[in-house]
Design a protein around this motif. Structure first.
Motif, mmCIF file in Angstrom:
data_model
loop_
_atom_site.group_PDB
_atom_site.id
_atom_site.type_symbol
_atom_site.label_atom_id
_atom_site.label_comp_id
_atom_site.label_asym_id
_atom_site.label_seq_id
_atom_site.Cartn_x
_atom_site.Cartn_y
_atom_site.Cartn_z
ATOM 1 N N LYS A 139 0.851 -1.185 0.000
ATOM 2 C CA LYS A 139 0.000 0.000 0.000
ATOM 3 C C LYS A 139 0.888 1.238 0.000
ATOM 4 O O LYS A 139 1.953 1.222 0.618
ATOM 5 C CB LYS A 139 -0.900 0.000 1.254
ATOM 6 C CG LYS A 139 -1.846 -1.158 1.358
ATOM 7 C CD LYS A 139 -2.632 -1.142 2.668
ATOM 8 C CE LYS A 139 -1.748 -1.414 3.890
ATOM 9 N NZ LYS A 139 -2.522 -1.526 5.151
ATOM 10 N N PRO A 140 0.530 2.285 -0.705
ATOM 11 C CA PRO A 140 -0.805 2.613 -1.210
ATOM 12 C C PRO A 140 -1.171 2.025 -2.566
ATOM 13 O O PRO A 140 -2.247 2.330 -3.085
ATOM 14 C CB PRO A 140 -0.756 4.144 -1.309
ATOM 15 C CG PRO A 140 0.660 4.441 -1.646
ATOM 16 C CD PRO A 140 1.466 3.427 -0.860
ATOM 17 N N ASP A 141 -0.300 1.216 -3.176
ATOM 18 C CA ASP A 141 -0.689 0.566 -4.426
ATOM 19 C C ASP A 141 -1.982 -0.218 -4.189
ATOM 20 O O ASP A 141 -2.074 -0.986 -3.234
ATOM 21 C CB ASP A 141 0.425 -0.369 -4.894
ATOM 22 C CG ASP A 141 0.177 -0.910 -6.291
ATOM 23 O OD1 ASP A 141 -0.766 -1.719 -6.455
ATOM 24 O OD2 ASP A 141 0.921 -0.532 -7.213
ATOM 25 N N PRO A 142 -2.987 -0.059 -5.037
ATOM 26 C CA PRO A 142 -4.289 -0.679 -4.786
ATOM 27 C C PRO A 142 -4.404 -2.113 -5.280
ATOM 28 O O PRO A 142 -5.482 -2.712 -5.178
ATOM 29 C CB PRO A 142 -5.244 0.231 -5.558
ATOM 30 C CG PRO A 142 -4.441 0.706 -6.726
ATOM 31 C CD PRO A 142 -3.027 0.864 -6.187
ATOM 32 N N THR A 143 -3.324 -2.690 -5.813
ATOM 33 C CA THR A 143 -3.408 -4.018 -6.418
ATOM 34 C C THR A 143 -3.935 -5.063 -5.438
ATOM 35 O O THR A 143 -4.787 -5.889 -5.784
ATOM 36 C CB THR A 143 -2.037 -4.454 -6.956
ATOM 37 O OG1 THR A 143 -1.561 -3.479 -7.877
ATOM 38 C CG2 THR A 143 -2.137 -5.799 -7.657
ATOM 39 N N GLY A 144 -3.414 -5.062 -4.208
ATOM 40 C CA GLY A 144 -3.859 -6.040 -3.223
ATOM 41 C C GLY A 144 -5.332 -5.891 -2.878
ATOM 42 O O GLY A 144 -6.062 -6.879 -2.766
ATOM 43 N N ALA A 145 -5.785 -4.657 -2.714
ATOM 44 C CA ALA A 145 -7.187 -4.419 -2.395
ATOM 45 C C ALA A 145 -8.091 -4.877 -3.539
ATOM 46 O O ALA A 145 -9.141 -5.496 -3.316
ATOM 47 C CB ALA A 145 -7.411 -2.930 -2.110
ATOM 48 N N LYS A 146 -7.682 -4.602 -4.771
ATOM 49 C CA LYS A 146 -8.465 -5.046 -5.924
ATOM 50 C C LYS A 146 -8.493 -6.566 -6.018
ATOM 51 O O LYS A 146 -9.516 -7.156 -6.393
ATOM 52 C CB LYS A 146 -7.879 -4.446 -7.200
ATOM 53 C CG LYS A 146 -8.078 -2.941 -7.334
ATOM 54 C CD LYS A 146 -7.446 -2.419 -8.621
ATOM 55 C CE LYS A 146 -7.660 -0.935 -8.793
ATOM 56 N NZ LYS A 146 -7.012 -0.426 -10.041
ATOM 57 N N ALA A 147 -7.375 -7.214 -5.671
ATOM 58 C CA ALA A 147 -7.331 -8.672 -5.707
ATOM 59 C C ALA A 147 -8.298 -9.280 -4.697
ATOM 60 O O ALA A 147 -8.937 -10.305 -4.962
ATOM 61 C CB ALA A 147 -5.908 -9.154 -5.441
ATOM 62 N N ILE A 148 -8.401 -8.645 -3.520
ATOM 63 C CA ILE A 148 -9.352 -9.131 -2.521
ATOM 64 C C ILE A 148 -10.775 -9.003 -3.031
ATOM 65 O O ILE A 148 -11.592 -9.925 -2.891
ATOM 66 C CB ILE A 148 -9.170 -8.372 -1.194
ATOM 67 C CG1 ILE A 148 -7.836 -8.760 -0.541
ATOM 68 C CG2 ILE A 148 -10.328 -8.642 -0.237
ATOM 69 C CD1 ILE A 148 -7.494 -7.962 0.700
ATOM 70 N N ALA A 149 -11.091 -7.865 -3.639
ATOM 71 C CA ALA A 149 -12.436 -7.668 -4.184
ATOM 72 C C ALA A 149 -12.746 -8.719 -5.248
ATOM 73 O O ALA A 149 -13.852 -9.282 -5.288
ATOM 74 C CB ALA A 149 -12.557 -6.262 -4.764
ATOM 75 N N GLU A 150 -11.767 -8.998 -6.097
ATOM 76 C CA GLU A 150 -11.973 -10.004 -7.150
ATOM 77 C C GLU A 150 -12.174 -11.390 -6.544
ATOM 78 O O GLU A 150 -13.034 -12.154 -6.975
ATOM 79 C CB GLU A 150 -10.778 -10.014 -8.097
ATOM 80 C CG GLU A 150 -10.937 -10.976 -9.267
ATOM 81 C CD GLU A 150 -9.794 -10.885 -10.255
ATOM 82 O OE1 GLU A 150 -9.782 -11.694 -11.207
ATOM 83 O OE2 GLU A 150 -8.911 -10.024 -10.080
ATOM 84 N N LYS A 151 -11.387 -11.727 -5.530
ATOM 85 C CA LYS A 151 -11.512 -13.031 -4.869
ATOM 86 C C LYS A 151 -12.889 -13.210 -4.252
ATOM 87 O O LYS A 151 -13.481 -14.294 -4.325
ATOM 88 C CB LYS A 151 -10.433 -13.173 -3.801
ATOM 89 C CG LYS A 151 -10.517 -14.482 -3.021
ATOM 90 C CD LYS A 151 -9.425 -14.574 -1.958
ATOM 91 C CE LYS A 151 -9.536 -15.896 -1.203
ATOM 92 N NZ LYS A 151 -8.482 -16.021 -0.151
ATOM 93 N N LEU A 152 -13.405 -12.132 -3.651
ATOM 94 C CA LEU A 152 -14.707 -12.218 -2.997
ATOM 95 C C LEU A 152 -15.866 -12.086 -3.971
ATOM 96 O O LEU A 152 -17.021 -12.371 -3.615
ATOM 97 C CB LEU A 152 -14.831 -11.146 -1.906
ATOM 98 C CG LEU A 152 -14.321 -11.532 -0.510
ATOM 99 C CD1 LEU A 152 -12.834 -11.869 -0.519
ATOM 100 C CD2 LEU A 152 -14.605 -10.410 0.475
ATOM 101 N N GLY A 153 -15.578 -11.601 -5.187
ATOM 102 C CA GLY A 153 -16.642 -11.397 -6.157
ATOM 103 C C GLY A 153 -17.562 -10.254 -5.789
ATOM 104 O O GLY A 153 -18.752 -10.264 -6.119
#
Length: 214
Positions: free
Chosen positions: A142-156
């Protein structure tokens, strides 16, 4: 708000890790012959990963010793990560209430992933976690949003349906970059003004207040 899921920062949000980090850092500095720092100073050192903590703690004229200090810090923290660290008051009750509501819970931390996983297992194993991510080669800090976006994708779940609770400007910027709503935890390591300067607009003073935003 239409929030359906929550991502939490770890240090300074769920857990008060400051004393253990400061003790480990000061032990390293003392062993290398450098001045130590008061615990309050570590509030400004943490938040951007262990490497940046070490760089900030070292004197300006000792940056040549960075690699040695970083290696020692990793070794030292391995024996200090759960000595004084505790969840903040109200965290357990907040997590219980969120789970009762069926809200998916995740963690995204700049703490090295090994210690992030160990810490979560030790302190928070009784709650279900949809995702737990620490600093690793797979995702930028962080602050790169890649990890947060990956979590959103994993959860659908669309990023816009997430709250991101954190105590640092890195959390605010990460949330905004991912299209999530940042929520500032005012009990953490950084002052509210620094979160506002990063773009934060929503703040809570106690963990239970998060429930009103779901």
């Amino acid at each position: 708000m239409s929030a359906r899921a929550v991502i939490f920062d770890l240090d300074g949000t769920l857990l008060d890790t400051l004393e253990d980090l400061a003790d480990a850092g000061n032990n390293v500095l003392a062993a290398l012959g450098y001045p130590t720092h008061p615990m309050e100073s570590y509030k400004q050192f943490v938040g951007d990963g262990v490497a940046m903590l070490v760089r900030r703690a070292l004197p300006e004229d000792a940056q040549h010793d960075f690699d040695r200090a970083l290696e020692r810090m990793r070794e030292e923290y391995a024996t200090h990560w759960k000595v004084k660290t505790r969840p903040y008051p109200g965290i357990a009750e907040m997590l219980d209430a969120l789970v009762a509501k069926g809200v998916p819970l995740s963690v995204l931390s700049n703490k090295p992933d090994k210690f992030c996983q160990l810490t979560m297992e030790h302190f928070f194993s009784r709650w279900p976690w949809a995702a737990v991510m620490g600093e690793s080669e797979k995702y930028p800090r962080k602050p790169d949003p890649t990890g947060a976006k990956a979590i959103a994708e994993k959860l659908g779940i669309p990023p816009g349906d997430f709250l991101f609770l954190g105590d640092s400007p890195m959390d605010v910027k990460c949330a905004l970059g991912a299209g999530m709503t940042p929520v500032g935890a005012t009990w953490g390591f950084r002052e509210r003004a620094t979160l506002e300067a990063a773009g934060g607009k929503v703040f809570i003073d106690r963990p239970q207040e998060l429930l009103r935003l779901i």
